[in-house]
Design a protein around this motif. Structure first.
Motif: not given
Length: 121
Positions: A29, A59, A31, A51, A57, A67, A38, A40, A53
């Motif tokens: 991910l 997000i 942002d 980032n 997780y 979510r 954003s 996590v 994932l």
């Protein structure tokens, strides 16, 4: 360019974040310097940073209460790589035949998929 996923919450930017696969095929991910951020696992991520994932997780974006649970499925990747490997092996064998100085015209024609009556120069 448009968006692949449209989210309409008022706190979200037009180009809020993106999900990509990095060079190591990990889902990430990023942002895109959004105003509302954003998240996590509940932690706000730094803008313009990958980032990674993992399955499980959670997000979310901006002040939205939605979510999203991450599920990364690599099952088709192994099938894809197996198919690619088979094709590369087949291509390599073809190149070996074509580079063989002792290969007959018949072998070369058959290797390239030509019919017996086809003419090659």
């Amino acid at each position: 360019a448009g968006s692949d996923v449209l989210m309409t919450h008022t706190s979200l930017s037009r180009r809020h974040a993106c999900l990509i696969c990095d060079a190591k095929d990990a889902v990430c991910l990023i942002d895109l310097a959004s105003k509302a951020g954003s998240f996590v696992e509940g932690e706000k991520v730094q803008p313009m940073i990958l980032n990674r994932l993992k399955t499980g997780y959670t997000i979310h974006f901006g002040a939205s209460t939605r979510r999203y649970k991450v599920t990364v499925d690599y099952s088709n990747v192994s099938k894809y790589l197996e198919e690619k490997t088979k094709n590369l092996d087949k291509d390599f064998k073809l190149l070996e035949k074509l580079n063989d100085p002792n290969a007959s015209k018949e072998v070369i024609k058959a290797s390239l998929g030509f019919e017996e009556n086809d003419t090659i120069f």
